[in-house]
Design a protein around this motif. Structure first.
Motif, PDB file in Angstrom:
ATOM      1  N   VAL A  42     -58.402 -44.956  66.108  1.00  0.00           N
ATOM      2  CA  VAL A  42     -57.774 -46.055  66.839  1.00  0.00           C
ATOM      3  C   VAL A  42     -56.305 -45.678  67.025  1.00  0.00           C
ATOM      4  O   VAL A  42     -55.674 -45.131  66.111  1.00  0.00           O
ATOM      5  CB  VAL A  42     -57.951 -47.415  66.123  1.00  0.00           C
ATOM      6  CG1 VAL A  42     -57.287 -47.422  64.767  1.00  0.00           C
ATOM      7  CG2 VAL A  42     -57.441 -48.548  66.974  1.00  0.00           C
ATOM      8  N   SER A  49     -53.617 -49.767  73.602  1.00  0.00           N
ATOM      9  CA  SER A  49     -54.390 -49.425  72.410  1.00  0.00           C
ATOM     10  C   SER A  49     -55.717 -48.823  72.848  1.00  0.00           C
ATOM     11  O   SER A  49     -56.293 -49.235  73.866  1.00  0.00           O
ATOM     12  CB  SER A  49     -54.615 -50.700  71.592  1.00  0.00           C
ATOM     13  OG  SER A  49     -55.214 -50.411  70.386  1.00  0.00           O
ATOM     14  N   GLY A  75     -56.400 -53.307  68.565  1.00  0.00           N
ATOM     15  CA  GLY A  75     -55.919 -52.035  68.050  1.00  0.00           C
ATOM     16  C   GLY A  75     -55.080 -52.216  66.797  1.00  0.00           C
ATOM     17  O   GLY A  75     -55.256 -51.496  65.807  1.00  0.00           O
TER      18      GLY A  75
END
Length: 158
Positions: A42, A49, A75
């Motif tokens: 991530v 994100s 995110g």
């Protein structure tokens, strides 16, 4: 199938610091899963994100990659709740001779490391290296972001 074809190089610090460059974007990224065959990452990059899945390829130049933009709040939450470890860096996108070089200036535990990457259309594609690009490290796994997250540059002895 999504495929990333990328080569990675070290950067001459003195030449880099003298270079006129655009403003960089701060990246924070963490790894939900990272093993010998796959990575689930991530990333929060400025106001964006992403969730990224990467596989290991037969070589270190090409590998499967799937990347999806996700809401920034997701995110941030994924980084805080699910990421086991991560890295921080500022990324600069530098156009040069028909390509865009992505230069990562690491911070935190990887302070002092600067890595340049170039994405290609095929493994044998020819390109010209800028003067500030030095040794190729594509085949050196210790320079992958997933490795830097667990074996930071500050702990390297050579």
């Amino acid at each position: 199938m999504g495929v990333e074809i990328e080569r990675k190089f070290l950067v001459d610090h003195d030449a880099w610091h003298k270079l006129d460059k655009p403003q960089g974007i701060h990246y924070r990224q963490g790894y939900i899963l990272s093993d010998d065959d796959k990575v689930v990452r991530v990333r929060v990059a400025g106001p964006h994100s992403y969730l990224t899945l990467k596989g290991r390829g037969a070589n270190n130049i090409s590998r499967s990659e799937y990347e999806y933009e996700i809401p920034i709040t997701d995110g941030e939450e994924l980084l805080a709740t699910f990421a086991k470890n991560g890295t921080q860096k500022t990324r600069y996108r530098i156009p040069y001779s028909g390509f865009t070089w992505e230069v990562d200036v690491f911070s935190g535990d990887n302070e002092g490391l600067i890595v340049a990457e170039i994405e290609l259309n095929h493994e044998d594609e020819k390109f010209e290296k800028p003067a500030w690009v030095t040794q190729e490290v594509t085949d050196e796994g210790r320079y992958t972001n997933s490795n830097l997250a667990v074996h930071p540059f500050k702990n390297w002895t050579s």
